[in-house]
Each structure stands twice: as structure tokens, then as C-alpha cells.
Design an enzyme around this catalytic site. Sequence first.
Site, PDB file in Angstrom:
ATOM      1  N   ARG A 261      26.238  24.706 -55.768  1.00 21.55           N
ATOM      2  CA  ARG A 261      25.657  23.766 -56.486  1.00 21.55           C
ATOM      3  C   ARG A 261      27.055  22.722 -56.901  1.00 21.55           C
ATOM      4  NH1 ARG A 261      22.645  25.163 -62.035  1.00 21.55           N
ATOM      5  NH2 ARG A 261      24.465  26.376 -62.226  1.00 21.55           N
TER       6      ARG A 261
ATOM      7  N   VAL B 278      16.682  18.237 -59.256  1.00 24.46           N
ATOM      8  CA  VAL B 278      16.672  19.668 -58.402  1.00 24.46           C
ATOM      9  C   VAL B 278      17.825  20.192 -58.789  1.00 24.46           C
ATOM     10  CG1 VAL B 278      15.405  18.526 -56.452  1.00 24.46           C
ATOM     11  CG2 VAL B 278      17.838  18.391 -56.487  1.00 24.46           C
ATOM     12  N   GLU B 279      17.894  21.617 -58.507  1.00 19.86           N
ATOM     13  CA  GLU B 279      18.947  22.544 -58.769  1.00 19.86           C
ATOM     14  C   GLU B 279      19.026  22.809 -60.294  1.00 19.86           C
ATOM     15  OE1 GLU B 279      22.161  22.586 -56.026  1.00 19.86           O
ATOM     16  OE2 GLU B 279      21.055  22.868 -54.422  1.00 19.86           O
ATOM     17  N   GLY B 280      18.274  22.357 -61.042  1.00 23.97           N
ATOM     18  CA  GLY B 280      18.542  22.819 -62.753  1.00 23.97           C
ATOM     19  C   GLY B 280      18.372  21.235 -63.015  1.00 23.97           C
TER      20      GLY B 280
END
Length: 819
Positions: A381, A503-505
Site C-alpha cells: 500500500r 480502492v485498498e481501503g
Amino acid sequence: METLYFFILVLTVLMLAYKRVPLIWAMAIMVVATVVWTELRHLFYVPSWFRFGNGIVALILVGFSITPLRRLLISDRLYGVFQKALPRVSKTEQEALDAGTVWWDADLFSGRPRWKELLKMPAPSLTAKEQEFINGPIEELCRRANDWEITEKHRRLPDELWDFIREHRMFGMIIPEEYGGLGFSAQANSAAVMKLASRNLTAAITVMVPNSLGPGELLLHYGTQEQKDYYLPRLASGEEVPCFALTSTTAGSDAAGSMIDSGVVCRQKVDGKQVLGLRLNWSKRYITLAPVATLLGLAFKARDPDGLLGDTVELGITCALVPTDTPGVNIGKRHLPTGAVFMNGPTQGKDVFIPLDRVIGGKKRIGQGWRMLMQSLAAGRAISLPATGTAGGKMAALMSGAYARVRKQFDLPIGFFEGIQEPLARIGGRTYRMDAAREMTLVALDAGERPGVLSAILKYQLTEGNRHCINDAMDIHGGKGVITGPNNYLARGYQALPIAITVEGANILTRSLIIFGQGAIRAHPWLLKEMAAARDPRPGARKAFDKALFGHVGYMISNLVRALMLGLSRGRATRPPVKGPSAHYFRQMTRMTAAFCFVSDLVLVSLGGGFKFREMLSGRLADALIHLYLGSAALKRFEDQGRPEEDLPLLTWAMDDSLHTIQESLKGVLQNFPIPGVGRPVKWLIFPYGSPYRPPSDDTCKDVAQILLTENDARDRLVDGVYISDQEDASGQVHTAFHLVLTASQAESAVRNALKQSVTWENHRELVQKAVESGVITEEQATTVRLAQEAARAVIEVDAFSQAEIEGASKAGADSEAA
């Protein structure tokens, strides 16, 4: 005598605050001083109130200093209370908390950041091989990627670009050379994605995803040797196109809890033999590269109802590899993300059977999928999305500064107006800070760290920073940014902003729940130890809890005193690690870390487990932690680059903005403190003279804007790493015009001063000729002025289409939908 006694107590507290003595020694000194004073007080006159208070203090100190008595009276009694106050933590939450490592976030939570240790970290750098790859194949891919044609004409990445990506093994940047990959560092991975994203988001994401969280990453860390030997070379060469399917059709931010996809352990006959495996059923969406993938990484909940693997039925989230030509797999449909045309779509599977050796890591990894994903995300991330965010900021700085110098209104470049300089300064300052944080975190990754909390900060802040920069760039460009077409280099990036935000949280979740919520547990020097002791059923847990509890007490006292002393001294009571222009900011950052730690502890102690549901307070504390980290990165960047004087306006803007944000965040926490009457005195304690930090000044904003409006080394360093087109495309025209306009500015000033008339597109031919004939400028200068006017005219042009071109595309889309 009482003066001497008080002096000893105050000196001991200060020694404790500045970590000169541990808590137990400080208490012992206080006890001895109290005993001595008790024996000698009859020799002096002592007021009765002081005698009574002295006895109370002595009793408390004795209780704190003798461990068995302290446990009997205090810690053992608090043990049960603490257990009840602990919030419930699910298995997936615990795995997320356990993922990754702590790094500079631990220093920030200590209240005493070790600046010298941070400055010893290597400056960011690429190897010669990595730099050659960025300057060669990546640069060439940027040159070939026509954003308008990809987005509007092809609506996908053309086959020739896919072939180019495979040829240069761009899908294998993270795969070691022994498996046919490039074996690049996190810094090189980020640099490649950043340069591609500065040109075309579809190309960037196509290259980014196989090098991010997915089959390649998971195989590297958790795959069996057989899996690595078979799949990694195929992934590196592009023979396999991977995707990773995590998000179920009903899931959002709660990807684990909302997962409906299943894998049931069973036996099935394959080629005449009974094979132990999993029968999979899934329905996923938002899966990048799924429409063209040949190898599907799949997350699902494994179950063993028949006990084929043991007594446990619910085995937990598991990750497996599923070739997309396996019977029952359904791929091919596409989503159309806003502003981009990268391959993204749903995938379903119905009764898909795979043998157990398709589980990533084999049978022993069944049920460990969520931990594997969180461990990988803790590093990943910090690479991909921050690279795209920084690319957006750098391009906003590059293009907005150039456009504001080229575009004129009221006979002046619009960049000369303060109303434009203000957003230019925001773009420049934010980009400086974003790039500093990106590079510092990447160096930590390459050193072996996997900082889960800091990667969340990076993902959140750099995608948000990109949003702010692009919004400011759109305001500066006005109509030029609004009208889409081949001449618009902003619109697609503006339209695509929500992708990285989501995206990704999702960023809302990341800020309000993850950054401070996980940071306080993972990076706090004592909180995790207290929680672990409280949950430990073994007999020795109470002793460990006592040690952690009173370590925490000493930590709170230390930060309380430090926050007060640093507040009263305006930060001068600490020594900066360097001398020079950045020393003041090191002092102020140290002051704010102590204040942040003290306020954080007060909130946590006040709310206990209920803090989990106070997301507004958590979000404000997250903002403070974020800017403590960003400010640290900005200071390190300035020192790493040799303290260039030309960069001082950028550093000043970044630090002034971060310190002001930290201050306002802490004030917001105290104004909404859960216990009435506490916030105001604590605010006085950490800000005894009022609010010391102001937003960046007007002069600083003008200085930053000037960097973007001219050609200079500071500007070059700021935008380093993005693609600068030398073609006659939209962005290339701006670069050409910017250089010509700056080159021609002296000649244009001479014409204006001599002929009392400004050079414009409408009069430039006649006026320039007249200036040459009058001897005001030379013919060479006249040519430069003419070229500058023509280039500027080309830049401000926008696209126009025939009705047939626009409506024909719409009609074709409708016909295709009907078919």
C-alpha cells in the site's frame, strides 16, 4: 528547607520527562527525599498544610515504588477493570493489527523522536540498472501511450503496448532475477509506476497491478517452492496475466466480514483418481485485469464440514490460484472506471474444483489468507497508489506553473495574480511533502521494514493530496481543463480521482479507523503490552501487566512534563539534530510529538474500549499523526538534498502547513474532549501562549509560486521523475511554450517599454517588425517572440468536434448496447 525539597522533586520529574532516569528510580529518589525531609523537618518551621501534603506524597510514592505493595494496592485491582474495558477484537482485526512492522511511527508515539537516527537512513536512490530501465523502456512506453487515443478510440490498452510490456518484463519488476524477473527495489517499482501515471493511467495500472498485491507478491512470500518455480517465470514473462479477486459483490470496506465466497474441502475424481481439494463458489467485482486474466488469485472462506483435514469446520480465509480456463470460471465482462479504461470487471465461479496444491503455500496455509493479505498490504500500500498520487501532484505543479506563465489576461500572465499564486503554492508545497513521504517510506521498505500504519498514511494522504492538487490545477486552467479532447491533459486525471481514493481501503475508513486506531495500538510503547497482558490467561500475566501499566504511567508523566516545558519554552528546551534553516522546525516537531502523545493518552484513558466508536476524535488524532510523519519526511528530504536554499520556500510552506494542521487537530480533540472541563486546561498546558502556528504566509506562497513559474533547479527537483513530453502533443506544447515565453520575456519587455504597447497574439507580427526596424530588438529576438506567441496560442486552444463525431460515438454505443 522546603525549597530544597521542592527543587529535588522538580528536578526528578524533569529527569523522568527527559528520560534521564527510569520511573522506578525517579520514585526511589522521591521516596528518599521525602524520608529525609520527614526526619529533618522538625529543625525548621513548616506550615501545617505542607506537613499534611508531605505525608500524602510520601505515602503515594512508597506505594508506587515497592512492586509487591504497588501490585496489591493498584495494578492487581486495575487488572480486571482493564480486561473489561478492552474492546472486542475479531480474528481478522487482530491479524490486521499484527501485520507489518513499526518504524518511525514508534518514534512519533514515543514523544521523543530520534531525529539523528532518521537522518542516518540512506537518501533515496536507484541502481544504475534500475535508472536505465526507467530512462529506457518506461520512457518509451510513455512516449507510445497516447492518452486520448487509448481512452476514446481504443477504450483499452492497444495490443502493441501489451506486447511492449511483455517484451520488457514489466510485469516482473518485483520478481527476482532467478525466476526471470527484474528483481527491482520498491523505489524502482514506485518510480516506474509514477512515470507511467504521469502519462497515462491505464498503462500505469496495467503495469502496477501484477507488481502489487496479487499472485506474484503472495507467491514470493508464501508460495511453495514448486509454486514459485512454475508460476513466477510465467508471470515475469507475461505468459500469465494475473489478477487478484478479493471483493465480494456485497462487500465494501469490510472485505473480510462481508465475504460470501466459499471453498468446501472435498474429494473429486480427476483423471480417474480421487483427489483431495476444494470446491469453490464465488462472485467478485471491481477486479483489475480480471477480463483478460489467465491466472486468478482468489480469496475465499474455507470450510471442512466432513472433517477431511481435521476437527475444525470453519478454516478461515484462504488464498488460492485458479487458472481462468478451469471449468466453471466466468470472466470477460468489464466495469468502466471513471476517467480510465484499464481492464477491470467481475468474475464468478460455480462449483470450481481445485486440488489442495493450488492453495498459495499449500495445505499448511489454509485459513491464513487474511494474515497473508494484510502482511503484503502493509508494504504494497506504500508503493503503487502513492506513486500515482505523487505523479498527479508533480504534473499539476509542472503543467499549472507553465500554463499560468503562458496564459495572459489583462496583459499579464495569470500567474502574476495573487489569486493564482495561492493555489500554485498549495500545489507546490503539497507535492514537495508528498514526494518526500513517498521516498522516505520506500527507503524503509527496501531496508526490510513493512510499516502497516505508515503505509496507510501514505495511501490516504498522497491520494488525497493528489485530489487537492488536481482540483487546484483545474481552477487555474479554467476552461482549458473543462473541455475534453486531445488538447486536454487534465480532465482524465480529474475524472479518475475517485479510483485511488476508494480502492485498498476507502480513505474515509482509513482516516477514521485505521491510521490512529491501529497506530495507537501498534506503535504506542506500552498499550499493546498492556492489552497482551490483560488477555494472557497465564499466571505471570499480572506481573507483566504491572510492569506495562507503570511504564505507561511514567510515559504519560514524561510527555506531560515535556509538553509543558516545550510549550513554555516555545520549543527551545530541546536540541535539534542540525543547525541551519531547518533547526527551528525540528524543535517544533519535537514539541508537537510530546503534545500529541499526551493528548492521545488522555483520550485513550478516558474512553477505554469505547474509543473504537469515536471516529471523529480518531480522525482528528489521525490528522495530527499524519502531519507529524509528513513533516518528518519533508525535513529529511531537505537534509538529504544538501539543504538547497532554493527549496526553502517549499520546505517552509510544507512545515508551516503541517504544524498548523497538527495544532488545529489537537485543539479540535480538546474542544470535543469526552470528559467536560478537561480540554481547556490541557489546551493551556500544551499551548500556554495561545496558538503558535499559522498557515503559510502570503510571502511564502508567492515564493513557492515563483518556483513553478520559472525554470530553476528547485522546480526540476520538485517534478523529477515524471514524463516530460518532447512531442507535439498537448503536454509537449505547454513545455515548448513555457520555455519560449520565458526566453522571449526580455525582448517583449523591451518592446513594451520602447513602443508603449504590449505584445499580443493579435498585434505581434506588426509590433515585432516595428521593434526590429526601430532597433529595439534584434531579428533573432523577434523570431523568439513570434515563436512564443504562436506556441502560447496553440496552448490556449481547446478542442471542438462536429456533431456527427460526438453524436456518432454516442449512437454507436447505444447500438452496441442494443446488440
